[in-house]
Design a protein around this motif. Structure first.
Motif, PDB file in Angstrom:
ATOM      1  N   ARG A 117      -5.600  30.432 -30.707  1.00  0.00           N
ATOM      2  CA  ARG A 117      -6.170  29.326 -31.472  1.00  0.00           C
ATOM      3  C   ARG A 117      -5.682  27.986 -30.929  1.00  0.00           C
ATOM      4  NH1 ARG A 117      -8.883  32.890 -32.813  1.00  0.00           N
ATOM      5  NH2 ARG A 117      -9.532  33.514 -34.908  1.00  0.00           N
ATOM      6  N   ALA A 118      -4.430  27.917 -30.505  1.00  0.00           N
ATOM      7  CA  ALA A 118      -3.900  26.667 -29.965  1.00  0.00           C
ATOM      8  C   ALA A 118      -4.615  26.282 -28.678  1.00  0.00           C
ATOM      9  CB  ALA A 118      -2.403  26.803 -29.725  1.00  0.00           C
ATOM     10  N   LEU A 119      -4.814  27.254 -27.790  1.00  0.00           N
ATOM     11  CA  LEU A 119      -5.503  26.963 -26.531  1.00  0.00           C
ATOM     12  C   LEU A 119      -6.961  26.591 -26.772  1.00  0.00           C
ATOM     13  CD1 LEU A 119      -4.013  29.757 -24.246  1.00  0.00           C
ATOM     14  CD2 LEU A 119      -3.437  27.320 -24.266  1.00  0.00           C
ATOM     15  N   ARG A 120      -7.604  27.242 -27.731  1.00  0.00           N
ATOM     16  CA  ARG A 120      -8.987  26.892 -28.048  1.00  0.00           C
ATOM     17  C   ARG A 120      -9.079  25.456 -28.537  1.00  0.00           C
ATOM     18  NH1 ARG A 120     -11.999  29.842 -32.968  1.00  0.00           N
ATOM     19  NH2 ARG A 120     -10.556  28.466 -34.096  1.00  0.00           N
ATOM     20  N   GLN A 121      -8.123  25.082 -29.416  1.00  0.00           N
ATOM     21  CA  GLN A 121      -8.122  23.716 -29.930  1.00  0.00           C
ATOM     22  C   GLN A 121      -7.909  22.707 -28.808  1.00  0.00           C
ATOM     23  OE1 GLN A 121      -8.837  23.966 -33.060  1.00  0.00           O
ATOM     24  NE2 GLN A 121      -7.654  22.601 -34.367  1.00  0.00           N
ATOM     25  N   LEU A 122      -7.018  23.039 -27.889  1.00  0.00           N
ATOM     26  CA  LEU A 122      -6.723  22.141 -26.777  1.00  0.00           C
ATOM     27  C   LEU A 122      -7.941  21.958 -25.880  1.00  0.00           C
ATOM     28  CD1 LEU A 122      -4.485  20.541 -25.265  1.00  0.00           C
ATOM     29  CD2 LEU A 122      -4.064  22.626 -23.950  1.00  0.00           C
ATOM     30  N   LEU A 123      -8.618  23.045 -25.555  1.00  0.00           N
ATOM     31  CA  LEU A 123      -9.795  22.960 -24.675  1.00  0.00           C
ATOM     32  C   LEU A 123     -10.914  22.148 -25.316  1.00  0.00           C
ATOM     33  CD1 LEU A 123      -9.935  26.595 -23.243  1.00  0.00           C
ATOM     34  CD2 LEU A 123      -9.262  24.510 -22.040  1.00  0.00           C
ATOM     35  N   ILE A 124     -11.141  22.341 -26.606  1.00  0.00           N
ATOM     36  CA  ILE A 124     -12.197  21.584 -27.292  1.00  0.00           C
ATOM     37  C   ILE A 124     -11.867  20.100 -27.301  1.00  0.00           C
ATOM     38  CG2 ILE A 124     -13.300  21.190 -29.528  1.00  0.00           C
ATOM     39  CD1 ILE A 124     -13.022  24.197 -30.064  1.00  0.00           C
ATOM     40  N   GLY A 125     -10.620  19.781 -27.636  1.00  0.00           N
ATOM     41  CA  GLY A 125     -10.225  18.371 -27.693  1.00  0.00           C
ATOM     42  C   GLY A 125     -10.298  17.692 -26.341  1.00  0.00           C
ATOM     43  N   TYR A 126      -9.750  18.334 -25.327  1.00  0.00           N
ATOM     44  CA  TYR A 126      -9.779  17.750 -23.986  1.00  0.00           C
ATOM     45  C   TYR A 126     -11.199  17.684 -23.430  1.00  0.00           C
ATOM     46  CZ  TYR A 126      -4.736  17.414 -23.167  1.00  0.00           C
ATOM     47  OH  TYR A 126      -3.424  17.048 -23.200  1.00  0.00           O
ATOM     48  N   GLY A 127     -12.020  18.669 -23.779  1.00  0.00           N
ATOM     49  CA  GLY A 127     -13.404  18.641 -23.307  1.00  0.00           C
ATOM     50  C   GLY A 127     -14.154  17.436 -23.842  1.00  0.00           C
ATOM     51  N   ALA A 128     -13.992  17.161 -25.161  1.00  0.00           N
ATOM     52  CA  ALA A 128     -14.660  15.995 -25.748  1.00  0.00           C
ATOM     53  C   ALA A 128     -14.138  14.702 -25.135  1.00  0.00           C
ATOM     54  CB  ALA A 128     -14.443  15.987 -27.257  1.00  0.00           C
ATOM     55  N   ALA A 129     -12.824  14.619 -24.917  1.00  0.00           N
ATOM     56  CA  ALA A 129     -12.246  13.410 -24.326  1.00  0.00           C
ATOM     57  C   ALA A 129     -12.721  13.221 -22.892  1.00  0.00           C
ATOM     58  CB  ALA A 129     -10.727  13.489 -24.378  1.00  0.00           C
ATOM     59  N   ALA A 130     -12.859  14.308 -22.147  1.00  0.00           N
ATOM     60  CA  ALA A 130     -13.292  14.198 -20.750  1.00  0.00           C
ATOM     61  C   ALA A 130     -14.714  13.676 -20.657  1.00  0.00           C
ATOM     62  CB  ALA A 130     -13.186  15.566 -20.075  1.00  0.00           C
ATOM     63  N   VAL A 131     -15.591  14.155 -21.547  1.00  0.00           N
ATOM     64  CA  VAL A 131     -16.974  13.675 -21.535  1.00  0.00           C
ATOM     65  C   VAL A 131     -17.022  12.180 -21.823  1.00  0.00           C
ATOM     66  CG1 VAL A 131     -19.191  13.822 -22.733  1.00  0.00           C
ATOM     67  CG2 VAL A 131     -17.955  15.910 -22.138  1.00  0.00           C
ATOM     68  N   THR A 132     -16.269  11.737 -22.825  1.00  0.00           N
ATOM     69  CA  THR A 132     -16.268  10.315 -23.159  1.00  0.00           C
ATOM     70  C   THR A 132     -15.663   9.476 -22.045  1.00  0.00           C
ATOM     71  OG1 THR A 132     -15.946  11.027 -25.442  1.00  0.00           O
ATOM     72  CG2 THR A 132     -15.697   8.690 -24.994  1.00  0.00           C
ATOM     73  N   TYR A 133     -14.624   9.981 -21.410  1.00  0.00           N
ATOM     74  CA  TYR A 133     -13.998   9.250 -20.313  1.00  0.00           C
ATOM     75  C   TYR A 133     -14.988   9.071 -19.159  1.00  0.00           C
ATOM     76  CZ  TYR A 133     -10.545   7.972 -16.782  1.00  0.00           C
ATOM     77  OH  TYR A 133      -9.845   7.311 -15.802  1.00  0.00           O
ATOM     78  N   LEU A 134     -15.738  10.116 -18.837  1.00  0.00           N
ATOM     79  CA  LEU A 134     -16.733  10.011 -17.763  1.00  0.00           C
ATOM     80  C   LEU A 134     -17.834   9.019 -18.117  1.00  0.00           C
ATOM     81  CD1 LEU A 134     -17.058  13.773 -16.734  1.00  0.00           C
ATOM     82  CD2 LEU A 134     -15.891  11.947 -15.489  1.00  0.00           C
ATOM     83  N   LEU A 135     -18.239   9.030 -19.399  1.00  0.00           N
ATOM     84  CA  LEU A 135     -19.235   8.047 -19.826  1.00  0.00           C
ATOM     85  C   LEU A 135     -18.689   6.634 -19.707  1.00  0.00           C
ATOM     86  CD1 LEU A 135     -20.716   9.825 -22.983  1.00  0.00           C
ATOM     87  CD2 LEU A 135     -21.813   9.517 -20.761  1.00  0.00           C
ATOM     88  N   GLY A 136     -17.391   6.477 -20.026  1.00  0.00           N
ATOM     89  CA  GLY A 136     -16.773   5.161 -19.879  1.00  0.00           C
ATOM     90  C   GLY A 136     -16.734   4.703 -18.440  1.00  0.00           C
TER      91      GLY A 136
END
Length: 360
Positions: A333-352
């Protein structure tokens, strides 16, 4: 023909022995905090672990001169039993009982293996009460904290990638914190209040005493009421006949409502105000973490890296807690949470980055 146990067998039995003793101690410590039947259940679990302990002592021929330490999981259970609430300990104990090695060990009796399976269900039942009490506020707390972590990390990373100055990143992060926390709290309040109102509308009604004697006993439509509340056809008919019989014998002024208990779903939903407050505070506590590097006057790539590290640790922590309380693997569950959070941040960073390039 009985074979002589090997040194490996004796080491394994000694490990089982110390684990059983440690688990019995955990159940006894939990029992001291409980009263009534929960106290009795936990003491019975401790006694069962004591019987398992006696089995391994017999195979070892008495108390060994030296014993290994209890397993890491068992020691963690003991530490949590002394410092935290029983819900966390019972959730871990449920997992531990479900991973018993006795099924595959030829020196463990069939009764011991069966005991461990039953223990898992007993502990699951004990833990379920705590989970129901936590469900409303805990759900709001977890969702709020993770939403704050992910959304504000994505916000500051997107703005930072666009080339905004550090002061603007900080201002945007604080604005995102306040706006998100207020929105989360208000939304959770409306959601929980609406759910409670819906449950109120489904609660069983009461019958006016005066109408019961006038019902047709042969048609007995009262039985239909009980069937809609979850009773079988025969039970509903028998219940309705008893109610009508009492109503005809009773004084007309006496109430004859005889409601059917359908359980208290309000405990599962929780308080609307508590859920809203939890959502507000937990969103704010999560959303402040990505902003910390800029609060301490950092900027550029070092600030982004530190924000990622801090948010990653927080995501791992909340994911592990969810896994623990749900009876699932905390690591998964911890790794799943980490991947989801980092995935959303990565998409926004690329858009930025794209937005910053287009502005440039």
């Amino acid at each position: 023909m009985v074979t002589e146990p090997t040194s490996r067998d004796r080491r394994r039995w000694a490990q089982y022995l110390v684990n059983e003793r440690a688990e019995a101690r955990v159940y006894r410590e939990l029992a001291e905090r409980k009263v009534g039947h929960e106290h009795d259940i936990l003491r019975s679990l401790a006694d069962a672990e004591g019987r398992h302990e006696a089995h391994w002592l017999e195979l070892l021929g008495g108390e060994p001169a030296s014993l290994p330490r209890a397993s890491t999981r068992t020691r963690m259970l003991g530490w949590m039993a002394r410092h935290f609430g029983s819900i966390f300990v019972l959730a871990l104990a449920q997992n531990a009982e479900g991973r018993s090695p006795y099924d595959d060990d030829p020196h463990a009796t069939a009764a011991m293996a069966a005991d461990e399976k039953v223990h898992q269900e007993v502990v699951r039942g004990l833990a379920a009460r705590g989970r129901r009490r936590l469900s409303g506020g805990f759900r709001a707390a977890v969702f709020g904290a993770n939403d704050g972590l992910v959304s504000n990390l994505a916000l500051v990373m997107g703005i930072g990638a666009a080339g905004a100055p550090p002061q603007f990143v900080l201002f945007s992060g604080i604005a995102g914190l306040l706006a998100g926390a207020l929105s989360m709290g208000a939304g959770e309040f409306v959601s929980v209040r609406s759910q409670r109102e819906m449950l109120d509308a489904t609660e069983p009604g009461e019958f006016a005493a005066g109408i019961l004697p006038d019902l047709d006993l042969d048609a007995n439509e009262l039985a239909l009421v009980y069937r809609t509340r979850g009773m079988g056809a025969d039970d509903a008919l028998a219940r309705a006949e008893r109610v009508l019989e009492r109503a005809r014998r009773a004084d007309a002024a006496a109430p004859n409502t005889d409601p059917v208990s359908v359980g208290d779903d309000h405990d599962v939903v929780g308080s609307a105000w508590r859920a809203a407050l939890f959502s507000f505070l937990c969103f704010a506590s999560g959303a402040i973490i990505p902003v910390l590097p800029w609060i301490f006057t950092m900027s550029g790539l070092p600030a982004v890296i530190l924000a990622l590290v801090l948010v990653g640790l927080a995501l791992l922590g909340t994911g592990a807690m969810v896994g623990l309380l749900s009876g699932a693997s905390p690591l998964r569950r911890a790794l799943r949470q980490l991947l989801i959070g980092y995935g959303a941040a990565a998409v926004t960073y690329l858009l930025g980055l794209l937005f910053g390039v287009s502005l440039g």
